[in-house]
Enzyme design. Structure first.
Site, PDB file in Angstrom:
ATOM      1  N   GLN A 134       2.398  15.202   3.264  1.00 30.29           N
ATOM      2  CA  GLN A 134       2.550  13.760   3.082  1.00 30.29           C
ATOM      3  C   GLN A 134       1.778  13.311   1.845  1.00 30.29           C
ATOM      4  O   GLN A 134       0.547  13.344   1.837  1.00 30.29           O
ATOM      5  CB  GLN A 134       2.016  13.028   4.311  1.00 30.29           C
ATOM      6  CG  GLN A 134       2.207  11.534   4.256  1.00 30.29           C
ATOM      7  CD  GLN A 134       1.436  10.840   5.360  1.00 30.29           C
ATOM      8  OE1 GLN A 134       0.265  11.149   5.591  1.00 30.29           O
ATOM      9  NE2 GLN A 134       2.064   9.926   6.050  1.00 30.29           N
ATOM     10  N   SER A 137      -1.528   8.834  -0.028  1.00 28.01           N
ATOM     11  CA  SER A 137      -2.801   8.288  -0.524  1.00 28.01           C
ATOM     12  C   SER A 137      -3.075   8.688  -1.966  1.00 28.01           C
ATOM     13  O   SER A 137      -2.698   9.765  -2.411  1.00 28.01           O
ATOM     14  CB  SER A 137      -3.962   8.796   0.347  1.00 28.01           C
ATOM     15  OG  SER A 137      -3.742   8.482   1.680  1.00 28.01           O
ATOM     16  N   GLU A 252       3.208   8.595  13.021  1.00 29.11           N
ATOM     17  CA  GLU A 252       1.945   9.324  12.858  1.00 29.11           C
ATOM     18  C   GLU A 252       0.933   8.895  13.909  1.00 29.11           C
ATOM     19  O   GLU A 252       0.126   9.686  14.369  1.00 29.11           O
ATOM     20  CB  GLU A 252       1.423   9.036  11.442  1.00 29.11           C
ATOM     21  CG  GLU A 252       0.152   9.755  11.084  1.00 29.11           C
ATOM     22  CD  GLU A 252      -0.242   9.557   9.613  1.00 29.11           C
ATOM     23  OE1 GLU A 252       0.620   9.166   8.802  1.00 29.11           O
ATOM     24  OE2 GLU A 252      -1.403   9.809   9.301  1.00 29.11           O
ATOM     25  N   GLU A 384     -11.843   0.530  10.674  1.00 29.77           N
ATOM     26  CA  GLU A 384     -12.115  -0.852  10.233  1.00 29.77           C
ATOM     27  C   GLU A 384     -10.780  -1.579   9.998  1.00 29.77           C
ATOM     28  O   GLU A 384     -10.624  -2.752  10.373  1.00 29.77           O
ATOM     29  CB  GLU A 384     -12.939  -0.865   8.927  1.00 29.77           C
ATOM     30  CG  GLU A 384     -14.385  -0.426   9.078  1.00 29.77           C
ATOM     31  CD  GLU A 384     -14.544   1.085   9.145  1.00 29.77           C
ATOM     32  OE1 GLU A 384     -13.620   1.814   8.748  1.00 29.77           O
ATOM     33  OE2 GLU A 384     -15.602   1.542   9.619  1.00 29.77           O
TER      34      GLU A 384
END
Ligand SMILES: Cc1cc2nc3c(=O)[nH]c(=O)nc-3n(C[C@H](O)[C@H](O)[C@H](O)COP(=O)(O)OP(=O)(O)OC[C@H]3O[C@@H](n4cnc5c(N)ncnc54)[C@H](O)[C@@H]3O)c2cc1C
Length: 401
Positions: A134, A137, A252, A384
């Site tokens: 994947q 990012s 995911e 977060e």
């Protein structure tokens, strides 16, 4: 509330159990044996072993259980998939190679891909002949994924890709990757991204592995230098890739049946606590240790019931919704507490890694403690960010960023 399974579901469970009992006899003697060190998880030998096991699962019809039959799946329901996951965890069976392909890339292609893409890619994902990674990012685009800067410039029937990804799991051995790249730099950032299927062996793709603190090097930086992708390998519409990717991330994050892995850890720790002594008494009699173990068990059960609730929604055809973030946060933080607790149980032995004569189970606990810092609370999006989503979309607070 009735937690029992239907007779059909139980019949399927028996089929899986019988198959596992018979076929796990063929596993190498190091598998699941605390006294024998197996090959490193990122070694060639381990990958070959995983491919062999994957093929056996596939031949038995246990890969892509809920995928449509016409693309090589079993055509069963998500319930059978959950039962299968549960039995695999209970039997402590190896997982096979399909992770990203079977779990995320394949389901995305089923939902958003063209017929040609389905016929080309799905069968080889299932057999494990093609392994996926994947590439989402980037150094400046993790939590804020829509900030990604890798460019895809249209050139006739192709797109030319330039840029860099980071944290690409399994990139070294991957044949294909799901890739996000910016196709319109002038559009608002979420609306200028497209979703591609990238040949990892294509000219101009360079992978550079980096080490985790566990010592493994299965994640990479990936660089693109004028890599050409045919337009036919775009998934969904031009500039709509961010929304396709949101679907991938939903696959995911649905980790059904995963609490059994935690129950296994708790049972393993109980065995150690009964054998190991500290200050002249077995650890199983230590009042603080007992409290912490019971707390882990409570959290595991909360997760189990949250998982069943989410399964019920999915069986009714509903999406998992923002509430799924609650399970994600609790699951990530509670596995870290459990691994932390394991360190306390083992005391100084917990610091001994593979290769040390006195390491317990060849350093398994040190490795899993260190690994628990990454994927559970960062890898699938950070806790977060999940808390922000809960605050905004479940509790109705204003958007924070
Ligand atoms: C073990 C591991 C495996 C991974 N595998 C893959 C993979 O296979 N493929 C892939 O594409 N990516 C992968 N990733 C990347 C992962 O998706 C990102 O690390 C993650 O999204 C966080 O992005 P970041 O690392 O850039 O941190 P940042 O986004 O820079 O965040 C840094 C810190 O700031 C906090 N923060 C950021 N924004 C906010 C906000 N608005 N409000 C509150 N806090 C905020 C974060 O929570 C975090 O604590 C992996 C990561 C890890 C650790």
């Amino acid at each position: 509330m009735d937690f029992s399974y239907s007779p059909e579901a139980e019949a399927f469970r028996n089929e899986v159990r019988e198959w596992l009992a018979e076929n796990m006899k063929e596993l190498p003697e190091w598998w699941g044996n605390p006294d024998t060190a197996g090959p490193d998880p990122d070694s060639k030998e381990y990958r070959q072993f995983n491919s062999w096991w994957h093929r056996k699962l596939y031949d038995a019809g246990f890969v892509g259980i809920a995928w449509p039959k016409e693309y090589g799946g079993r055509g069963a329901t998500i319930m059978e998939q959950v039962i299968f996951n549960e039995e695999m965890a209970k039997h402590r069976a190896p997982a096979g190679v399909g992770g990203i392909g079977v779990g995320w890339a394949g389901p995305t292609i089923i939902v958003a891909g063209t017929e040609e893409q389905k016929r080309r890619f799905l069968p080889k994902i299932l057999t494990g002949e093609e392994v996926w990674a994947q590439c989402f990012s980037e150094p400046q685009a993790g939590s804020d994924l829509a900030n990604l800067q890798t460019r895809a410039v249209e050139d006739g029937d192709e797109f030319v890709i330039n840029g860099q990804k980071i944290w690409t799991g399994g990139a070294l051995e991957a044949d294909w990757a799901i890739l996000l790249a910016r196709t319109d730099p002038d559009a608002p950032k979420h609306r200028g991204i497209s979703y591609f299927l990238l040949d990892m062996h294509a000219q101009g793709v360079t992978t550079r592995p980096f080490k985790w603190m566990t010592g493994e090097a299965s994640h990479c930086e990936v660089f693109f230098d004028d890599v050409r992708i045919p337009r036919s390998l775009m998934v969904g519409e031009l500039n709509q890739g961010f929304y396709v990717a949101m679907g991938t991330l939903e696959f995911e994050r649905s980790s059904l049946g995963e609490t059994i892995g935690r129950e296994n850890i708790i049972q393993d720790l109980i065995k150690i606590m009964k054998k190991m002594e500290r200050n002249g008494q077995p650890l199983s009699e230590d009042p603080v240790i007992r409290q912490k173990l019971a707390q882990s068990y409570i959290e595991t059960n909360i997760l189990k019931y949250m998982g069943l609730r989410s399964l019920t929604r999915q069986l009714r055809g509903d999406r998992s919704g923002p509430e799924a973030n609650m399970s994600f946060v609790l699951a990530g933080e509670s596995i870290q507490r459990l691994q932390d607790f394991a360190m306390q149980v083992l005391g100084p032995y917990s610091q001994l890694g593979k290769g040390s004569k006195h390491a317990i189970e060849h350093g398994r606990w040190l490795r899993s403690y260190l690994a628990s810092r990454g994927i559970p609370t960062i890898g699938g999006g950070t806790v977060e960010i999940k808390r922000n989503i809960i605050a905004q979309r479940v509790l109705g607070l204003p958007r924070s960023y």
